[in-house]
Design a protein around this motif. Sequence first.
Motif, PDB file in Angstrom:
ATOM      1  N   GLU A   6     -33.899  60.466 -24.046  1.00  0.00           N
ATOM      2  CA  GLU A   6     -32.576  60.930 -23.639  1.00  0.00           C
ATOM      3  C   GLU A   6     -31.793  59.799 -22.971  1.00  0.00           C
ATOM      4  OE1 GLU A   6     -35.593  62.234 -20.482  1.00  0.00           O
ATOM      5  OE2 GLU A   6     -35.446  62.098 -22.681  1.00  0.00           O
ATOM      6  N   PRO A   7     -30.452  59.856 -23.026  1.00  0.00           N
ATOM      7  CA  PRO A   7     -29.597  58.801 -22.461  1.00  0.00           C
ATOM      8  C   PRO A   7     -29.881  58.503 -20.990  1.00  0.00           C
ATOM      9  CG  PRO A   7     -28.296  60.261 -23.826  1.00  0.00           C
ATOM     10  CD  PRO A   7     -29.659  60.878 -23.736  1.00  0.00           C
ATOM     11  N   ALA A   8     -30.165  59.537 -20.198  1.00  0.00           N
ATOM     12  CA  ALA A   8     -30.414  59.322 -18.768  1.00  0.00           C
ATOM     13  C   ALA A   8     -31.632  58.420 -18.551  1.00  0.00           C
ATOM     14  CB  ALA A   8     -30.628  60.666 -18.070  1.00  0.00           C
ATOM     15  N   ARG A   9     -32.674  58.622 -19.353  1.00  0.00           N
ATOM     16  CA  ARG A   9     -33.870  57.798 -19.205  1.00  0.00           C
ATOM     17  C   ARG A   9     -33.616  56.375 -19.693  1.00  0.00           C
ATOM     18  NH1 ARG A   9     -39.066  58.564 -17.985  1.00  0.00           N
ATOM     19  NH2 ARG A   9     -38.753  60.797 -17.815  1.00  0.00           N
ATOM     20  N   ARG A  10     -32.805  56.235 -20.729  1.00  0.00           N
ATOM     21  CA  ARG A  10     -32.442  54.897 -21.204  1.00  0.00           C
ATOM     22  C   ARG A  10     -31.702  54.132 -20.104  1.00  0.00           C
ATOM     23  NH1 ARG A  10     -32.551  53.663 -26.551  1.00  0.00           N
ATOM     24  NH2 ARG A  10     -30.783  52.270 -26.338  1.00  0.00           N
ATOM     25  N   LYS A  11     -30.789  54.821 -19.407  1.00  0.00           N
ATOM     26  CA  LYS A  11     -30.060  54.177 -18.314  1.00  0.00           C
ATOM     27  C   LYS A  11     -31.017  53.790 -17.181  1.00  0.00           C
ATOM     28  CE  LYS A  11     -25.702  56.569 -19.250  1.00  0.00           C
ATOM     29  NZ  LYS A  11     -24.743  57.608 -18.776  1.00  0.00           N
ATOM     30  N   LEU A  12     -31.998  54.648 -16.919  1.00  0.00           N
ATOM     31  CA  LEU A  12     -32.987  54.347 -15.884  1.00  0.00           C
ATOM     32  C   LEU A  12     -33.757  53.080 -16.246  1.00  0.00           C
ATOM     33  CD1 LEU A  12     -34.651  55.065 -13.350  1.00  0.00           C
ATOM     34  CD2 LEU A  12     -36.103  56.488 -14.828  1.00  0.00           C
ATOM     35  N   TYR A  13     -34.157  52.957 -17.500  1.00  0.00           N
ATOM     36  CA  TYR A  13     -34.874  51.761 -17.945  1.00  0.00           C
ATOM     37  C   TYR A  13     -34.007  50.518 -17.802  1.00  0.00           C
ATOM     38  CZ  TYR A  13     -38.529  54.684 -20.068  1.00  0.00           C
ATOM     39  OH  TYR A  13     -39.557  55.559 -20.277  1.00  0.00           O
TER      40      TYR A  13
END
Length: 210
Positions: A6-13
Amino acid sequence: PKGAIEPARRKLYLVSAVVCAMGTFFTFSRSGWLSLGICYSLLPIVRWPKIIPYYALTVGVIGAVMVETGLAEFLYTTVKNFNASSVDFRWMEDQVAIQGFFASPIIGQGVQGTTKFFNAFNLQVHNSYLQILAEMGLVGVTVFAIMFFWMTGRLAERLMHATHQYDRDWLIGLCFCLGITMVQGFFTLFLWIRYTWFIMALLETAILVS
């Protein structure tokens, strides 16, 4: 891969990568800056392979301008002067390693043998590859070369035949970890630390899983 998380996890990475990069910057480890800079500069090539010609041209132009204007030399001198005595001292230790190798080119001086070979400072060589050469000679270099090419060959085979994009991206990410470690190995010791062998274990696991 896009769509796999999901986009939120991509941003976290992404934020995590930036934070780790900033952490490396504030350690004032010049070899850390160099290794991270080299590997991070390759990320656009991996993510967007179609831009390779334009990216290479842009990097080449910027590099040429920096050399011609003297900016490259200025940056090198500035970074070196953060601790110039350390740089000069490490060159001296590298010379000890080279002399140690020529004194016993087949089997070397033995593990940590360079600390006693014409070494008034009793310190290790700050170059992992010279360390292998001086301490284990051509025998050690051959063993490590076999291990390296055996693993990188299997990595390349998996990258070309990975059945899932997720597996391929994991392999690429771990290759960047290995690349950062190998670049830094020119300026520091990684041979006997757990981190090096932990990366090797992760790479082997990724090969088997994919």
